[in-house]
Design a protein around this motif. Structure first.
Motif, PDB file in Angstrom:
ATOM      1  N   GLY A 100      -2.019   9.842  -9.089  1.00  0.00           N
ATOM      2  CA  GLY A 100      -1.900   9.351  -7.344  1.00  0.00           C
ATOM      3  C   GLY A 100      -2.177  10.788  -6.769  1.00  0.00           C
ATOM      4  O   GLY A 100      -1.695  11.884  -7.308  1.00  0.00           O
ATOM      5  N   SER A 101      -3.047  10.655  -5.694  1.00  0.00           N
ATOM      6  CA  SER A 101      -2.997  11.711  -4.681  1.00  0.00           C
ATOM      7  C   SER A 101      -1.543  12.350  -4.420  1.00  0.00           C
ATOM      8  O   SER A 101      -1.487  13.362  -3.966  1.00  0.00           O
ATOM      9  N   ASP A 102      -0.712  11.295  -4.258  1.00  0.00           N
ATOM     10  CA  ASP A 102       0.934  11.535  -4.069  1.00  0.00           C
ATOM     11  C   ASP A 102       1.292  12.889  -4.679  1.00  0.00           C
ATOM     12  O   ASP A 102       1.995  13.601  -4.301  1.00  0.00           O
ATOM     13  N   ASN A 181      -7.262   8.738   9.274  1.00  0.00           N
ATOM     14  CA  ASN A 181      -5.669   8.772   9.512  1.00  0.00           C
ATOM     15  C   ASN A 181      -5.014   7.185   9.023  1.00  0.00           C
ATOM     16  O   ASN A 181      -5.516   6.380   9.507  1.00  0.00           O
ATOM     17  N   ASN A 182      -3.967   7.383   8.268  1.00  0.00           N
ATOM     18  CA  ASN A 182      -3.104   6.180   8.162  1.00  0.00           C
ATOM     19  C   ASN A 182      -2.020   6.275   9.069  1.00  0.00           C
ATOM     20  O   ASN A 182      -1.185   7.151   8.956  1.00  0.00           O
ATOM     21  N   PRO A 183      -1.752   5.570  10.127  1.00  0.00           N
ATOM     22  CA  PRO A 183      -2.131   4.088  10.111  1.00  0.00           C
ATOM     23  C   PRO A 183      -3.498   3.642  10.865  1.00  0.00           C
ATOM     24  O   PRO A 183      -3.733   2.560  11.177  1.00  0.00           O
ATOM     25  N   LEU A 205      -6.753  18.151   3.748  1.00  0.00           N
ATOM     26  CA  LEU A 205      -7.687  17.111   4.441  1.00  0.00           C
ATOM     27  C   LEU A 205      -7.293  16.011   3.565  1.00  0.00           C
ATOM     28  O   LEU A 205      -7.962  15.933   2.364  1.00  0.00           O
ATOM     29  N   ASP A 206      -6.469  14.980   3.939  1.00  0.00           N
ATOM     30  CA  ASP A 206      -6.328  13.783   2.946  1.00  0.00           C
ATOM     31  C   ASP A 206      -7.443  12.736   3.224  1.00  0.00           C
ATOM     32  O   ASP A 206      -7.323  12.035   4.213  1.00  0.00           O
ATOM     33  N   GLU A 207      -8.210  12.559   2.406  1.00  0.00           N
ATOM     34  CA  GLU A 207      -9.709  11.483   2.284  1.00  0.00           C
ATOM     35  C   GLU A 207      -9.222  10.357   1.753  1.00  0.00           C
ATOM     36  O   GLU A 207     -10.269   9.872   0.924  1.00  0.00           O
ATOM     37  N   ALA A 208      -8.048   9.990   1.601  1.00  0.00           N
ATOM     38  CA  ALA A 208      -7.779   8.757   0.585  1.00  0.00           C
ATOM     39  C   ALA A 208      -8.831   7.587   0.984  1.00  0.00           C
ATOM     40  O   ALA A 208      -9.142   6.836   0.140  1.00  0.00           O
ATOM     41  N   TYR A 209      -9.120   7.499   2.151  1.00  0.00           N
ATOM     42  CA  TYR A 209     -10.085   6.245   2.806  1.00  0.00           C
ATOM     43  C   TYR A 209     -11.733   6.643   3.001  1.00  0.00           C
ATOM     44  O   TYR A 209     -12.195   5.782   3.711  1.00  0.00           O
ATOM     45  N   ILE A 210     -11.723   7.684   2.742  1.00  0.00           N
ATOM     46  CA  ILE A 210     -13.067   8.247   3.023  1.00  0.00           C
ATOM     47  C   ILE A 210     -14.383   7.291   2.741  1.00  0.00           C
ATOM     48  O   ILE A 210     -15.410   7.248   3.466  1.00  0.00           O
ATOM     49  N   ARG A 231      -8.480  13.261  -2.765  1.00  0.00           N
ATOM     50  CA  ARG A 231      -9.260  11.717  -2.594  1.00  0.00           C
ATOM     51  C   ARG A 231      -8.315  10.987  -3.660  1.00  0.00           C
ATOM     52  O   ARG A 231      -7.623  11.559  -4.462  1.00  0.00           O
ATOM     53  N   THR A 232      -8.954   9.663  -3.740  1.00  0.00           N
ATOM     54  CA  THR A 232      -7.798   8.907  -4.617  1.00  0.00           C
ATOM     55  C   THR A 232      -9.003   7.615  -5.183  1.00  0.00           C
ATOM     56  O   THR A 232      -9.851   7.257  -4.558  1.00  0.00           O
ATOM     57  N   PHE A 233      -8.407   7.088  -6.195  1.00  0.00           N
ATOM     58  CA  PHE A 233      -9.222   5.907  -6.895  1.00  0.00           C
ATOM     59  C   PHE A 233      -8.474   4.679  -6.458  1.00  0.00           C
ATOM     60  O   PHE A 233      -8.592   3.554  -6.841  1.00  0.00           O
ATOM     61  N   SER A 234      -7.319   4.833  -5.614  1.00  0.00           N
ATOM     62  CA  SER A 234      -6.405   3.711  -5.191  1.00  0.00           C
ATOM     63  C   SER A 234      -7.040   2.630  -4.520  1.00  0.00           C
ATOM     64  O   SER A 234      -6.845   1.471  -4.604  1.00  0.00           O
ATOM     65  N   LYS A 235      -7.842   3.219  -3.456  1.00  0.00           N
ATOM     66  CA  LYS A 235      -8.329   2.210  -2.227  1.00  0.00           C
ATOM     67  C   LYS A 235      -9.840   1.853  -2.538  1.00  0.00           C
ATOM     68  O   LYS A 235      -9.842   0.523  -3.019  1.00  0.00           O
ATOM     69  N   LEU A 242      -2.685   2.094 -11.357  1.00  0.00           N
ATOM     70  CA  LEU A 242      -2.838   3.144 -12.367  1.00  0.00           C
ATOM     71  C   LEU A 242      -2.650   4.532 -11.980  1.00  0.00           C
ATOM     72  O   LEU A 242      -2.296   5.238 -12.796  1.00  0.00           O
ATOM     73  N   ARG A 243      -2.498   4.625 -10.752  1.00  0.00           N
ATOM     74  CA  ARG A 243      -2.191   6.014 -10.226  1.00  0.00           C
ATOM     75  C   ARG A 243      -3.236   7.215 -10.614  1.00  0.00           C
ATOM     76  O   ARG A 243      -3.048   7.979 -11.495  1.00  0.00           O
ATOM     77  N   VAL A 244      -4.321   7.054 -10.184  1.00  0.00           N
ATOM     78  CA  VAL A 244      -5.446   8.153 -10.189  1.00  0.00           C
ATOM     79  C   VAL A 244      -5.781   8.855  -8.894  1.00  0.00           C
ATOM     80  O   VAL A 244      -6.501   8.108  -8.248  1.00  0.00           O
TER      81      VAL A 244
END
Ligand SMILES: Cc1ncc(COP(=O)(O)O)c(C=O)c1O
Length: 377
Positions: A100-102, A181-183, A205-210, A231-235, A242-244
């Motif tokens: 996860g990006s966490d 940004n979240n939320p 720069l957290d682009e989890a939702y980009i 970035r993340t595969f979560s969203k 799976l946490r990537v």
């Protein structure tokens, strides 16, 4: 009394910073279903910005056929990093994959946390709440000083306040900014990013939702030594369980992070599923388009609902201010219909809920449930 207790009370020796930390333990869906007395499949889960469509067909097939459970995975995710490099147009050597990006937020802070004698490193984390809670969480967990510079009333980053702080105290700091940004779902505008990069900051720069917004700045990392893009595969890829996640790091940091990380941080099935997603990316991208279209439809419909005031979003969720109902009453009314949303209530999010964008049917159910609430002043 055991032998150890004669010498010391072990609980008294836990680091002081941990006493003030909150356990992160959202209720699992099966537990919620039991509490509400309904079958799990009937619940409409729109509380965690997950992808309602799940993994792509290709990724699901690769997971079904995965036969390497008994082997250790590639510790440095070579194939996946290559594929990520091609997907976002960056040098794979600058890409690092995490649980996860966490995990990468934590890893980055561990890289910079000062030594026990407080020498070297970076001791301060800048956080711009309301935002994703893990920045301050990992800041505290790594014994760093977390400085909060709250966002403006429209949730824009207060760049002038950050500039003023850096002027007063020019010691290097790590700044976390989620974009969107979240939320609230708002992007960091390009001029703001440029101003931040000119300061003595490592900008994360957290682009989890980009993928739901477009306009990634991952390509900027090659040119700068003080920008990290996460970035993340979560969203967008539907692989939250799976946490990537991954990051694009300056050349000077990537090798050090590879040395510091846990050996097998990303499990083999997760690597295989993420790789399969990128090998046949069209289906995931089509679902992103569907979710973006649904976000726009949901936003328009919520604008016409008396009890909420939606905030425009570039991500896969919509922040709303609630009118006339306490959050607790709203939660009860929504849960009675099997609808799970995210409820806030503090820190600039008084009377706020966040609705993750679901399938058209799920979104219709939320709209209908909110529309059915009689307006109150
Ligand atoms: C802004 C932001 N960054 C990172 C994450 C975590 O992503 P991951 O699942 O890759 O750890 C989230 C998850 O909610 C998020 O909202």
């Amino acid at each position: 009394m055991s032998q150890g207790e004669e010498r010391f009370r072990i609980a008294d020796l836990i680091g002081a910073r941990v006493q003030g930390m909150q356990e992160y333990a959202p209720e699992p869906l099966a537990e919620t279903a039991r509490r509400l007395g309904v079958p799990m499949e009937t619940l409409i889960k729109l509380d965690a910005n997950e992808n309602p469509y799940g993994p792509t067909d290709r990724a699901a097939q690769v997971l079904r056929e995965y036969g390497e459970h008994h082997r250790y995975p590639d510790p440095i995710s070579r194939r996946l990093r290559q594929a990520i490099g091609a997907y976002i147009g960056v040098d794979p050597e600058q890409v690092l994959v995490g649980n996860g990006s966490d995990e990468l937020i934590d890893l980055l802070l561990r890289l910079f946390r000062p030594a026990p004698d407080a020498s070297g490193g970076i001791g301060q984390v800048l956080d711009c709440p309301p935002t994703f809670g893990m920045y301050s969480f990992y800041g505290v967990a790594n014994d760093m000083q977390v400085i909060e510079l709250p966002r403006l009333p429209d949730y824009a980053v207060d760049v002038a306040a950050i500039e003023a702080l850096c002027e007063k105290d020019p010691r290097p700091k790590v700044l976390f900014v989620a974009s969107p940004n979240n939320p609230d779902g708002q992007l960091l505008p390009e001029p703001a990013l440029r101003r931040l990069l000119a300061l003595p900051l490592l900008v994360v720069l957290d682009e989890a939702y980009i993928e739901f917004a477009g306009g990634s700045r991952a390509g900027w990392v090659a040119e700068r030594d003080n920008l990290v893009v996460l970035r993340t595969f979560s969203k967008w890829a539907g692989l939250a369980g799976l946490r990537v996640g991954y990051g694009v790091f300056p050349r000077a940091l990537a090798p050090a992070l590879l040395r510091l990380k846990s050996p097998y941080n990303v499990n083999g099935a997760a690597q295989a599923a993420a790789l399969a997603t990128l090998e046949d990316v069209a289906q995931a991208q089509e679902r992103v388009r569907l979710l973006v279209a649904e976000r726009e439809r949901l936003f328009r419909r919520l604008q016409g609902v008396a009890v909420v005031e939606p905030h425009p979003s570039a991500a896969n969720y919509i922040l709303c201010r609630v009118r006339g109902y306490s959050l607790e009453e709203l939660r009860q009314r929504m849960e009675a219909q099997g609808i799970l949303l995210r409820y806030y209530g503090r820190g600039g999010l008084e009377q706020c809920i966040r609705i993750s964008v679901g399938t058209p049917e799920q979104n219709d159910a939320v709209i209908a449930a909110l529309e059915a609430l009689p307006p109150r002043s």
